[in-house]
Design a protein around this motif. Structure first.
Motif, short mmCIF file in Angstrom:
data_model
loop_
_atom_site.label_atom_id
_atom_site.label_comp_id
_atom_site.label_asym_id
_atom_site.label_seq_id
_atom_site.Cartn_x
_atom_site.Cartn_y
_atom_site.Cartn_z
N PRO A 107 0.82 -1.22 0.00
CA PRO A 107 0.00 0.00 0.00
C PRO A 107 0.85 1.27 0.00
CG PRO A 107 -0.90 -1.60 1.54
CD PRO A 107 0.43 -2.14 1.09
N ILE A 108 2.02 1.22 0.66
CA ILE A 108 2.91 2.39 0.68
C ILE A 108 3.51 2.59 -0.71
CG2 ILE A 108 4.92 3.43 1.76
CD1 ILE A 108 4.45 1.57 4.15
N LEU A 109 4.00 1.50 -1.31
CA LEU A 109 4.58 1.61 -2.64
C LEU A 109 3.55 2.10 -3.66
CD1 LEU A 109 6.74 -1.65 -2.87
CD2 LEU A 109 7.55 0.68 -2.51
N GLU A 110 2.33 1.62 -3.53
CA GLU A 110 1.28 1.98 -4.51
C GLU A 110 0.97 3.48 -4.48
OE1 GLU A 110 -0.11 0.42 -6.85
OE2 GLU A 110 -0.27 -1.72 -6.45
N ARG A 111 1.29 4.14 -3.36
CA ARG A 111 0.96 5.56 -3.26
C ARG A 111 1.92 6.43 -4.07
NH1 ARG A 111 -0.25 4.50 2.44
NH2 ARG A 111 1.76 5.36 3.08
N GLY A 112 3.05 5.88 -4.52
CA GLY A 112 4.02 6.70 -5.25
C GLY A 112 4.56 5.98 -6.46
N ASP A 113 5.44 6.66 -7.19
CA ASP A 113 6.00 6.08 -8.40
C ASP A 113 7.06 5.03 -8.12
OD1 ASP A 113 4.40 7.67 -9.95
OD2 ASP A 113 5.87 9.30 -10.11
N HIS A 114 7.47 4.91 -6.87
CA HIS A 114 8.51 3.93 -6.52
C HIS A 114 8.09 2.52 -6.89
CE1 HIS A 114 12.18 2.76 -4.67
NE2 HIS A 114 11.63 2.13 -3.66
N ILE A 115 6.79 2.26 -6.94
CA ILE A 115 6.30 0.93 -7.27
C ILE A 115 6.74 0.52 -8.67
CG2 ILE A 115 4.09 1.85 -8.12
CD1 ILE A 115 4.65 -1.55 -6.42
N ILE A 116 6.89 1.48 -9.58
CA ILE A 116 7.27 1.16 -10.96
C ILE A 116 8.72 0.67 -10.99
CG2 ILE A 116 7.59 2.12 -13.27
CD1 ILE A 116 5.29 4.05 -12.64
N GLU A 117 9.61 1.32 -10.20
CA GLU A 117 11.00 0.85 -10.14
C GLU A 117 11.08 -0.54 -9.51
OE1 GLU A 117 13.86 3.71 -8.52
OE2 GLU A 117 12.22 5.16 -8.50
N VAL A 118 10.33 -0.74 -8.44
CA VAL A 118 10.34 -2.04 -7.78
C VAL A 118 9.78 -3.11 -8.72
CG1 VAL A 118 9.44 -3.39 -5.84
CG2 VAL A 118 10.18 -1.04 -5.48
N GLY A 119 8.69 -2.77 -9.43
CA GLY A 119 8.11 -3.73 -10.36
C GLY A 119 9.08 -4.12 -11.46
N ALA A 120 9.86 -3.15 -11.96
CA ALA A 120 10.86 -3.46 -12.99
C ALA A 120 11.93 -4.39 -12.43
CB ALA A 120 11.48 -2.17 -13.50
N TRP A 121 12.33 -4.17 -11.18
CA TRP A 121 13.32 -5.05 -10.56
C TRP A 121 12.76 -6.47 -10.43
CZ3 TRP A 121 13.09 -8.04 -6.16
CH2 TRP A 121 14.29 -8.64 -5.76
N VAL A 122 11.49 -6.58 -10.01
CA VAL A 122 10.87 -7.90 -9.86
C VAL A 122 10.88 -8.63 -11.20
CG1 VAL A 122 8.70 -9.10 -9.39
CG2 VAL A 122 9.44 -7.24 -7.89
N LEU A 123 10.51 -7.94 -12.27
CA LEU A 123 10.51 -8.57 -13.60
C LEU A 123 11.90 -9.09 -13.97
CD1 LEU A 123 8.21 -6.36 -15.85
CD2 LEU A 123 8.17 -8.86 -15.69
N ARG A 124 12.92 -8.24 -13.81
CA ARG A 124 14.28 -8.65 -14.16
C ARG A 124 14.75 -9.83 -13.32
NH1 ARG A 124 15.11 -3.10 -14.01
NH2 ARG A 124 16.22 -3.29 -12.02
N GLU A 125 14.52 -9.74 -12.01
CA GLU A 125 15.00 -10.78 -11.11
C GLU A 125 14.27 -12.10 -11.36
OE1 GLU A 125 17.14 -12.67 -8.08
OE2 GLU A 125 17.49 -10.84 -9.25
N ALA A 126 12.97 -12.05 -11.61
CA ALA A 126 12.21 -13.27 -11.88
C ALA A 126 12.67 -13.91 -13.19
CB ALA A 126 10.71 -12.95 -11.95
N CYS A 127 12.90 -13.07 -14.22
CA CYS A 127 13.40 -13.60 -15.49
C CYS A 127 14.80 -14.20 -15.33
CB CYS A 127 13.41 -12.49 -16.55
SG CYS A 127 11.76 -11.97 -17.09
N ARG A 128 15.64 -13.53 -14.55
CA ARG A 128 16.99 -14.05 -14.32
C ARG A 128 16.93 -15.41 -13.63
NH1 ARG A 128 19.94 -15.34 -10.69
NH2 ARG A 128 18.46 -14.65 -9.11
N ALA A 129 16.07 -15.53 -12.61
CA ALA A 129 15.94 -16.79 -11.89
C ALA A 129 15.44 -17.90 -12.82
CB ALA A 129 15.00 -16.63 -10.70
N ALA A 130 14.41 -17.58 -13.62
CA ALA A 130 13.85 -18.59 -14.52
C ALA A 130 14.89 -19.05 -15.54
CB ALA A 130 12.61 -18.04 -15.21
N GLN A 131 15.70 -18.10 -16.03
CA GLN A 131 16.74 -18.46 -17.00
C GLN A 131 17.78 -19.37 -16.36
OE1 GLN A 131 16.77 -18.31 -20.01
NE2 GLN A 131 18.85 -18.35 -20.80
#
Length: 807
Positions: free
Chosen positions: A613-637
């Motif tokens: 809920p804190i992240l959703e209140r600001g643009d920081h969620i977009i940076e965190v979401g991009a990190w999640v995508l990269r890290e999840a793809c790296r793990a799957a690879q």
């Protein structure tokens, strides 16, 4: 060397023989291709277990259980659960062990495997005996005996009989019925000697000698255990448990030097094998012998370990050691250890009455039914006197404030704990003197102390019967009040008394205070949480120059997290946990959902409910979401050799951001993950924010090869027409439908699920059921035609999860 054609049972017997070289060779030459990877993981788990590598054994057993469940090999699944639970117990995770044993028991119940039931039941009995929950342990042990006595039930090698008798000996030893315990331990020793099982014989002998020592036969026990340790045939079988027991027996016999030598050896051996139970035991006993033999950090480690598990008994011993340890300052003892110890003692005072009566009633019935009532009363009085004596020792000179004579923070918390257990509503008010430092500077410390004494007297005088005031800090007081019909009026009454002018040094000084108030049980679920709520309200009052503020759950829901969360990404504090999705028809893992967690050094491991809920209140969620995508793809690879997909949840801010497609494509490009192995999950509500844009974005993602799943289907407000319009890959049925379907198989939720099954089939969409937590859940959803499932029954989310067969 094992013939490759030999059966799996022969391999297991070789591993269990205790010869590590023969076991390793047998595994190396065994042909696992005939039976599947679950058998390989189970064999390696046993190998690690017998080599005392318990963490590795637990991990391999967990993999074996997951794969066996997917392969529907219920016998191996249950055996892997028993092994996983045994390792968890050794590693001091008794809650996890209990869960594993209960799951195994469920499997054995369904197959009517009485020998298996006895294995699971005696494992549960052992856990409860270790925790000191003797009534429960006795109940499970008797059920295990009953299962083992069922006609037609075999016990190869009498292994279960040994284990059951050993647990019964432990329980009766805990109950100080040493003659009865001795009888059970002697049965164990005789059985293991007859079988020629040296390791089990050593364990049974040590348990017997500890029982003799606790029963007063110290010299005999000390002499025999020294002979056992020195015996050439048993040199490699002397475990930390044996050494700790030898040290304690030597202490009872008055041989301190001999005791210290054994305890130090136990400490070193248990640290090397990660046997947390015996490590803590050695530290606590050494602290009792001579505080110079250990460091403060050793005691802190014992407390930390025991706090992670349901071992209130060990935590209490660690805290007692901390209170008596000369290496800790009085300030640390008062701030940290005394409050914890008081809470532990009061918890035991409440629990011990019920448990002692239950446990010892059983003993009384066995001894003499006619004396049951008198025996119960005698035991009750003895237990209460013990607790009262310990509490009084703490209270003498330690639980009141020297300056004001008021109770201190420890007594406040003890009273709060008592009142929270009684469930009657009360009000906690934390009160702080404004600009107290100015009083110190202008009038000096003596007059400042006088001001505190006057305020203490006024606050005490304002109390009604049953209320309490304590000094909890330099210029901070706390009050426990009856809220009455108007809690605000109660606080105003106290403030009116305390803010009257005070005569200091011949001058009349006006006193200004701020107060924060919180109500039990509306504002918190525990005494500690109520204290924090009151202090948060006090901070609000001071920040807004108000006399009083009441706790507001919505305003303080995420208090204290914002600042730390702002730096979590740059500090590398985020971590992904993975939970598999299983195709039950083809018996394989098809995907793994990446779930975000925050490992904060200040606040501990946080779930998304606390910080999203804190992240959703600001643009920081977009940076965190991009990190999640990269890290999840790296793990799957990194899961080489598999085609298992990785699933990532998209937040509303992330999905509506203009750069979403670029972010997804960049993550795939940087990690080299094929697009068809990435799965994005969106919710119905998110999908309907802008249907036209949603359709465009989804079509672009699908044209790239990325799969898109509709998460929590059935909980939003989308039109069924959009399911045909949007290019989706599949639907995930929300766990609430599974729960409701289990409660009422013919109810509305079950009808909705059947409609979802039909709809997904007609639209060629993959259908996933979430929240599968038991075999019964699995049977029900599979009967409805759902073949892909996800839930705790298969695996809990874990950071180090990897799919079976990954390189």
């Amino acid at each position: 060397m094992l013939d490759p054609a030999a059966d799996f049972g022969q391999l297991i017997r070789i591993i269990q023989s205790g010869d590590p070289d023969a076991a390793a060779q047998a595994i190396q030459h065994y042909d696992f291709s005939r039976q599947g990877q679950e058998h390989r993981f189970y064999a390696h788990a046993l190998l690690h277990y017998y080599a005392h590598r318990h963490q590795l054994a637990a991990r391999e057993a967990e993999h074996a259980a997951s794969l066996a469940l997917i392969a529907q090999d219920h016998g191996l699944y249950a055996s892997a659960l028993i092994l996983q639970g045994t390792c968890s117990a050794i590693l001091f995770a008794t809650d996890a062990a209990t869960e594993s044993f209960h799951r195994a028991l469920e499997v054995f119940d369904r197959s009517d495997d009485q020998a298996g039931r006895a294995r699971a039941l005696v494992s549960l009995a052992n856990i409860h005996a270790v925790r000191g929950e003797n009534h429960s342990a006795l109940n499970f042990a008797q059920q295990a005996l009953s299962a083992l006595s069922t006609p037609g039930t075999g016990d190869p090698g009498s292994g279960l009989a040994v284990t059951i008798n050993n647990v019964l000996g432990m329980v009766y030893s805990n109950l100080e019925a040493f003659e009865t315990a001795e009888r059970y331990f002697r049965i164990c020793a005789a059985l293991t000697l007859e079988q020629g099982h040296a390791s089990a014989f050593v364990t049974a002998s040590v348990n017997l000698l500890e029982c003799l020592s606790r029963g007063g036969r110290n010299d005999e026990a000390c002499r025999e255990i020294e002979r056992l340790i020195a015996h050439p045939d048993y040199q490699t079988l002397i475990t930390p448990h044996v050494l700790n027991t030898a040290g304690e027996i030597a202490l009872r016999a008055g041989r301190q030097a001999q005791a210290v030598a054994h305890l130090q050896a136990a400490r070193q051996a248990s640290a090397a094998t990660q046997d947390y139970e015996e490590y803590c035991r050695s530290i606590i006993t050494l602290a009792q012998v001579d505080g110079q033999l250990i460091r403060g950090e050793d005691i802190r480690e014992v407390i930390r370990i025991s706090e992670t598990d349901s071992r209130a008994d060990l935590l209490e011993q660690g805290l007692q050691a901390a209170v008596g340890f000369g290496g800790f300052s009085d300030d640390e003892k008062v701030r940290r250890f005394y409050p914890q110890l008081v809470r532990a003692l009061h918890h035991r005072a409440v629990a011990l009455r019920e448990q002692t009566i239950g446990d010892l009633t059983k003993k009384a019935e066995l001894d003499n039914v006619r004396h049951l009532a008198g025996y119960e009363q005698q035991l009750r009085v003895a237990a209460e006197e013990t607790i009262q004596r310990q509490v009084e020792e703490l209270e003498r000179g330690r639980l009141s404030d020297v300056l004001t004579g008021l109770p201190n923070r420890i007594m406040l918390m003890a009273q709060m704990l008592r009142q929270t257990r009684e469930d009657a509503p009360f009000l906690l008010v934390t009160l702080d003197v404004n600009r107290f430092q100015l009083v110190n500077d202008m009038y000096g410390h003596d007059l400042a102390d006088e001001l505190l004494r006057v305020l203490a007297q006024r606050l005490s005088g304002s109390l009604r019967s049953g209320e309490l005031v304590a000094r909890v800090g330099g210029d901070e007081f706390a009050l426990l009040l009856e809220p009455g019909a108007n809690a605000r009026a109660q606080v105003d009454r106290v403030l009116a008394v305390v803010t009257q002018p005070v005569a200091l040094g011949g001058q009349s000084v006006r006193v200004s205070v701020s107060a924060g108030a919180a109500l039990w049980p509306q504002d918190a679920g525990s005494a500690e949480a109520l204290r924090r709520a009151s202090e948060l309200a006090l901070l609000d009052a001071k920040a807004n120059a108000d006399a009083v503020r009441f706790f507001d759950a919505r305003a303080h829901a995420h208090a204290g997290l914002e600042s730390a969360l702002a730096h979590a990404l740059t500090r590398g504090e985020y971590v992904l946990h993975y939970q598999p999705l299983v195709d039950t028809r083809h018996r394989r893992v098809v995907s793994a959902e990446a779930l975000l967690r925050w490992e904060s050094p200040e606040h501990g491991l946080q779930s998304p409910a606390a910080f999203m809920p804190i992240l959703e209140r600001g643009d920081h969620i977009i940076e965190v979401g991009a990190w999640v995508l990269r890290e999840a793809c790296r793990a799957a690879q990194s899961w080489g050799g598999t085609d298992v997909r990785v699933a990532v949840n998209l937040s509303a801010r992330q999905f509506t951001s203009p750069g979403l497609l670029d972010t997804v494509r960049q993550a795939l490009r940087e990690t080299g993950l094929p697009a068809h192995r990435l799965e994005l999950e969106i919710t119905e509500t998110l999908m309907m924010l802008n249907p036209e844009r949603t359709e465009r974005v989804l079509r672009d993602l699908r044209s790239d090869g990325v799969r898109v799943m509709l998460d929590d289907f059935g909980t939003g407000y989308s039109s069924l027409g959009y399911l045909a319009r949007f290019p989706l890959s599949g639907l995930k049925i929300d766990r609430s439908f599974v729960r409701q379907m289990m409660q009422d198989p013919q109810g509305k939720s079950a009808a909705i699920v059947r409609a979802m099954v039909s709809l997904s089939r007609d639209l060629n969409l993959e259908l996933v059921a979430e929240g599968i937590e038991s075999l019964q859940d699995l049977d029900v959803v599979m009967a409805e035609g759902i073949r892909v499932v996800q839930g705790y029954h298969f695996a809990r989310p874990a950071p180090d999860w990897r799919p079976p067969g990954a390189d």
